[in-house]
Design an enzyme around this catalytic site. Structure first.
Site, PDB file in Angstrom:
ATOM      1  CE1 TYR A 100      -3.855   2.581  -3.948  1.00 51.26           C
ATOM      2  CE2 TYR A 100      -5.602   1.192  -3.073  1.00 51.26           C
ATOM      3  CZ  TYR A 100      -4.451   1.935  -2.878  1.00 51.26           C
ATOM      4  OH  TYR A 100      -3.902   2.017  -1.628  1.00 51.26           O
ATOM      5  CB  VAL A 117      -0.985   0.007   1.193  1.00 49.28           C
ATOM      6  CG1 VAL A 117      -1.632   1.375   1.375  1.00 49.28           C
ATOM      7  CG2 VAL A 117      -2.049  -1.067   1.009  1.00 49.28           C
ATOM      8  CB  THR A 140       0.351   1.216  -4.386  1.00 49.14           C
ATOM      9  OG1 THR A 140       0.795  -0.129  -4.623  1.00 49.14           O
ATOM     10  CG2 THR A 140      -0.649   1.618  -5.451  1.00 49.14           C
ATOM     11  CD  GLU A 141      -2.446   5.328  -1.401  1.00 55.05           C
ATOM     12  OE1 GLU A 141      -2.373   6.520  -1.778  1.00 55.05           O
ATOM     13  OE2 GLU A 141      -3.492   4.671  -1.480  1.00 55.05           O
ATOM     14  CB  SER A 142       4.012   7.634  -0.874  1.00 47.56           C
ATOM     15  OG  SER A 142       4.586   6.603  -0.070  1.00 47.56           O
TER      16      SER A 142
END
Length: 150
Positions: free
Chosen positions: A134, A45, A48-50
């Site tokens: 996502y 996560v 993928t996010e940052s």
């Protein structure tokens, strides 16, 4: 000397974008295990996010490793929104929020969708195509990390 070394490590972690420094990887594991979430999933996560970039800022105003919006951050942590870019707080909050979403859905795909689109949208069955993509990106990253290719 220790203080300067610690500051140097924090500085390098702030520049981590695109790779996972050992210190952040260890803290990801620590907080994931504390919340009873698979550490590889928390790492996927965050990646993928940052891209593990603590100073990341998204188009909609989401900030930090976990890319939290101010309202979600305050509800999840009770901490001021300015703390979203602090690596330890962000990793702790990401693991905690994933745990909360799992508890609400009992399904990791739905929990990941809720992380991206919000629990209300998921419960109402309104999962956008971008959120479905996502979820697939997170799961692909999860399996890459599990296989040691992350």
């Amino acid at each position: 000397m220790k203080r300067w070394l610690a500051l140097g490590i924090l500085f390098l972690e702030a520049l981590a974008c695109g790779y996972v420094p050992k210190g952040l990887w260890e803290r990801t594991w620590y907080y994931a295990q504390a919340w009873g979430v698979d550490p590889y999933l928390v790492a996927a996560v965050v990646w993928t996010e940052s891209g593990y970039c603590p100073q990341a800022v998204g188009k909609a105003g989401e900030v930090g490793l976990g890319q939290f919006m101010p309202g979600t951050w305050v509800r999840t942590t009770g901490a001021p929104p300015e703390w979203r870019s602090h690596p330890d707080w962000a990793l702790w909050a990401t693991a905690k929020h994933l745990r909360e979403l799992w508890d609400a859905t009992h399904n990791w795909r739905l929990a990941l969708a809720a992380y991206n689109a919000g629990l209300g949208a998921v419960k109402a069955g309104r999962i956008p195509a971008s959120t479905r993509r996502y979820v697939e990106r997170v799961l692909a990253t999860y399996w890459a990390f599990r296989r040691g290719r992350g």
